[in-house]
Write an enzyme that holds these catalytic residues in place. Structure first.
Site, PDB file in Angstrom:
ATOM      1  N   TYR A   7       0.779  -1.232  -0.166  1.00 37.09           N
ATOM      2  CA  TYR A   7      -0.054   0.227   0.528  1.00 37.09           C
ATOM      3  C   TYR A   7       0.859   1.076  -0.039  1.00 37.09           C
ATOM      4  CZ  TYR A   7      -3.887  -3.283   1.307  1.00 37.09           C
ATOM      5  OH  TYR A   7      -4.571  -4.282   1.300  1.00 37.09           O
ATOM      6  N   GLN A  10      -8.868 -13.069   5.930  1.00 35.79           N
ATOM      7  CA  GLN A  10      -9.573 -12.080   5.352  1.00 35.79           C
ATOM      8  C   GLN A  10     -10.233 -12.342   4.472  1.00 35.79           C
ATOM      9  OE1 GLN A  10      -7.955  -7.701   3.978  1.00 35.79           O
ATOM     10  NE2 GLN A  10      -7.067  -8.677   6.094  1.00 35.79           N
TER      11      GLN A  10
HETATM   12  N1  LIG Z   1      -6.380  -8.721  -1.173  1.00 33.67           N
HETATM   13  C1  LIG Z   1      -6.883  -7.314  -0.320  1.00 33.67           C
HETATM   14  O1  LIG Z   1      -6.323  -8.124   1.160  1.00 33.67           O
HETATM   15  C2  LIG Z   1      -7.577  -5.934  -0.103  1.00 33.67           C
HETATM   16  C3  LIG Z   1      -7.962  -5.466  -0.982  1.00 33.67           C
HETATM   17  C4  LIG Z   1      -8.877  -4.666  -0.167  1.00 33.67           C
HETATM   18  C5  LIG Z   1      -8.860  -4.323   0.866  1.00 33.67           C
HETATM   19  N2  LIG Z   1      -8.431  -4.876   1.489  1.00 33.67           N
HETATM   20  C6  LIG Z   1      -8.339  -4.202   2.995  1.00 33.67           C
HETATM   21  O2  LIG Z   1      -9.696  -3.590   3.621  1.00 33.67           O
HETATM   22  C7  LIG Z   1      -9.944  -2.441   3.582  1.00 33.67           C
HETATM   23  C8  LIG Z   1     -11.108  -2.552   2.787  1.00 33.67           C
HETATM   24  O3  LIG Z   1     -11.548  -2.038   1.787  1.00 33.67           O
HETATM   25  P1  LIG Z   1     -11.225  -0.801   1.158  1.00 33.67           P
HETATM   26  O4  LIG Z   1     -10.784   0.112   1.777  1.00 33.67           O
HETATM   27  O5  LIG Z   1     -10.986  -1.354  -0.354  1.00 33.67           O
HETATM   28  O6  LIG Z   1     -12.829  -0.696   0.852  1.00 33.67           O
HETATM   29  P2  LIG Z   1     -14.204   0.100   1.479  1.00 33.67           P
HETATM   30  O7  LIG Z   1     -13.429  -0.019   2.835  1.00 33.67           O
HETATM   31  O8  LIG Z   1     -15.141  -0.623   1.405  1.00 33.67           O
HETATM   32  O9  LIG Z   1     -13.817   1.652   1.304  1.00 33.67           O
HETATM   33  C9  LIG Z   1     -13.134   2.713   1.081  1.00 33.67           C
HETATM   34  C10 LIG Z   1     -13.720   4.204   0.647  1.00 33.67           C
HETATM   35  O10 LIG Z   1     -15.279   3.729   0.938  1.00 33.67           O
HETATM   36  C11 LIG Z   1     -15.099   5.652   1.045  1.00 33.67           C
HETATM   37  N3  LIG Z   1     -15.516   5.725   2.577  1.00 33.67           N
HETATM   38  C12 LIG Z   1     -14.908   5.323   4.002  1.00 33.67           C
HETATM   39  N4  LIG Z   1     -16.220   5.566   5.132  1.00 33.67           N
HETATM   40  C13 LIG Z   1     -16.735   6.389   4.324  1.00 33.67           C
HETATM   41  C14 LIG Z   1     -17.896   7.416   4.357  1.00 33.67           C
HETATM   42  N5  LIG Z   1     -17.846   6.429   6.180  1.00 33.67           N
HETATM   43  N6  LIG Z   1     -18.451   8.571   3.711  1.00 33.67           N
HETATM   44  C15 LIG Z   1     -18.105   8.034   2.570  1.00 33.67           C
HETATM   45  N7  LIG Z   1     -17.362   7.653   1.997  1.00 33.67           N
HETATM   46  C16 LIG Z   1     -16.487   6.814   2.920  1.00 33.67           C
HETATM   47  C17 LIG Z   1     -13.869   6.069   1.039  1.00 33.67           C
HETATM   48  O11 LIG Z   1     -13.172   6.519  -0.725  1.00 33.67           O
HETATM   49  P3  LIG Z   1     -13.858   7.977  -0.522  1.00 33.67           P
HETATM   50  O12 LIG Z   1     -13.998   8.761   0.421  1.00 33.67           O
HETATM   51  O13 LIG Z   1     -12.571   8.061  -1.414  1.00 33.67           O
HETATM   52  O14 LIG Z   1     -14.300   8.024  -1.695  1.00 33.67           O
HETATM   53  C18 LIG Z   1     -12.339   5.049   1.444  1.00 33.67           C
HETATM   54  O15 LIG Z   1     -10.958   5.044   1.026  1.00 33.67           O
HETATM   55  C19 LIG Z   1      -8.522  -2.210   3.069  1.00 33.67           C
HETATM   56  O16 LIG Z   1      -8.169  -0.548   3.753  1.00 33.67           O
HETATM   57  C20 LIG Z   1      -7.353  -2.742   2.983  1.00 33.67           C
HETATM   58  O17 LIG Z   1      -7.113  -2.252   4.393  1.00 33.67           O
HETATM   59  C21 LIG Z   1      -7.313  -6.297   1.458  1.00 33.67           C
END
Ligand SMILES: NC(=O)c1ccc[n+]([C@@H]2O[C@H](COP(=O)([O-])OP(=O)(O)OC[C@H]3O[C@@H](n4cnc5c(N)ncnc54)[C@H](OP(=O)(O)O)[C@@H]3O)[C@@H](O)[C@H]2O)c1
Length: 327
Positions: free
Chosen positions: A56, A172
């Site tokens: 990241y 995860q």
């Molecule tokens: N392969 C893997 O292992 C893998 C892959 C994906 C994710 N992950 C992990 O899972 C975590 C979570 O998944 P993700 O970050 O991909 O997606 P997510 O949690 O579904 O979405 C996060 C995004 O949603 C928006 N957001 C968050 N809270 C909000 C709110 N209260 N109101 C409006 N918008 C909001 C923000 O983007 P904006 O403000 O830019 O819209 C934020 O960056 C990651 O950070 C990572 O640690 C791991």
């Protein structure tokens, strides 16, 4: 904030935790001061578990967490991941020399002597059939480089295979209102084996916050712009693999179930808490206000059985045929 047991680790972690991908990179512009403020806000709200990865922002996210550790006395856990620095990303690359080097680099980035939890970062499926990889992880535990290890997976079948290795403490996996298959076979088996489950992409990359409109544009370096069809990595990681238009229509339909005084993001996060098998959701956030909104879901009343049933029916009708059998 409420806390749940993380598998057999003996740790109790915040049921709404923090995903630190977005503050590292690949999500458009980020501001480190704001990212750090978001991390502080998470700790202030009782979050004690942060998920990151060595890739990241090429370690930037890990280094921000190291900074947080220096600035605060609170006890918190950091889970990182290894494997995605491999190029090409092959099963053979998950060997002793590479894993050891990745761990050493993460230790440096995190400014620590032991990694709390190391996860294999969505490796090729054949890695889950390679006991020697898990042998290397056992040796890293014995050497004191990592406390515990787990896996991050794309598919339910990979999760089921991974937890046959007794050292695996956590899985995860993508689980959210738009991705419900893990609850069918995997959750009961994980519970039986006392495996911690980290539910990632809980807001379907922000879609389930209800704040993304048709008019929203995404920066060139935001995966919501460049990975909608899986051009760079698994398409399931972007909007949970649901096409943007269908996702927006589903969000419209879900608005009716948002509890009075709550937001759509809180509904999406409260929905997880109804699953005792899930240890925590790890929503990503770039700003303190997003963190505050997200963690408040832990204080909401449980959803009614009728609401859960209707959300399930919406999934069955609008989303299941498009995604269910792919992951
Ligand atoms: N392969 C893997 O292992 C893998 C892959 C994906 C994710 N992950 C992990 O899972 C975590 C979570 O998944 P993700 O970050 O991909 O997606 P997510 O949690 O579904 O979405 C996060 C995004 O949603 C928006 N957001 C968050 N809270 C909000 C709110 N209260 N109101 C409006 N918008 C909001 C923000 O983007 P904006 O403000 O830019 O819209 C934020 O960056 C990651 O950070 C990572 O640690 C791991």
């Amino acid at each position: 904030m409420k806390y749940r047991k993380l598998g057999r680790t003996g740790w109790k972690v915040s049921e709404i935790s923090f995903g630190a991908w977005a503050i590292g990179g690949t999500w458009g512009k980020v501001d480190d001061q704001e990212s750090l403020a978001a991390l502080h806000r998470a700790l202030d709200g009782g979050v004690n578990f942060f998920d990151t990865a060595d890739v990241y922002g090429d370690g930037h996210s890990e280094r921000l967490l190291a900074k947080l550790k220096k600035e605060r006395k609170d006890k918190f856990y950091i889970a990182t991941k290894a494997g995605r620095r491999l190029n090409p990303h092959t099963a053979e690359g998950y060997n002793r020399a590479n894993l050891t080097a990745f761990v050493e680099r993460s230790l440096k980035n995190l400014g620590t002597e032991t990694i709390d939890l190391l996860q294999l970062h969505c490796p090729p499926t054949s890695v889950f059939y390679a006991p020697e990889v898990f042998g290397v992880l056992n040796d890293l535990v014995k050497a004191g480089k990592i406390r515990h290890y787990g896996v991050s997976v794309e598919k339910v079948e990979e999760a089921l295979k991974a937890i046959e290795f007794p050292g695996v403490q956590t899985v995860q996996i993508i689980f959210n209102i738009l991705r419900q298959r893990p609850a069918e076979l995997f959750f009961p088996e994980a519970q039986r084996r006392q495996i911690g489950i980290l539910a990632r992409v809980p807001l379907a990359s922000g879609l389930l916050s209800g704040k993304i409109t048709r008019a929203r544009t995404f920066a060139r370096d935001d995966h919501r712009n460049f990975n909608r069809r899986g051009e760079a990595f698994d398409r399931g990681e972007t909007f949970s693999g649901v096409d943007f238009e269908t996702g927006l229509r589903m969000v419209e339909a879900l608005k009716a179930f948002t509890p009075a005084g709550a937001t759509m993001a809180q509904l999406a996060l409260r929905w997880f808490l109804e699953f005792p098998a899930v240890t925590c959701a790890i929503p990503g956030a770039k700003r303190p206000a997003q963190v505050a909104e997200n963690i408040a879901a832990s204080d909401l009343k449980p959803l009614s059985p009728a609401t859960k049933k209707k959300i399930g029916a919406l999934y069955d009708a609008q989303i299941k045929p498009l995604v269910h059998h792919y992951w």
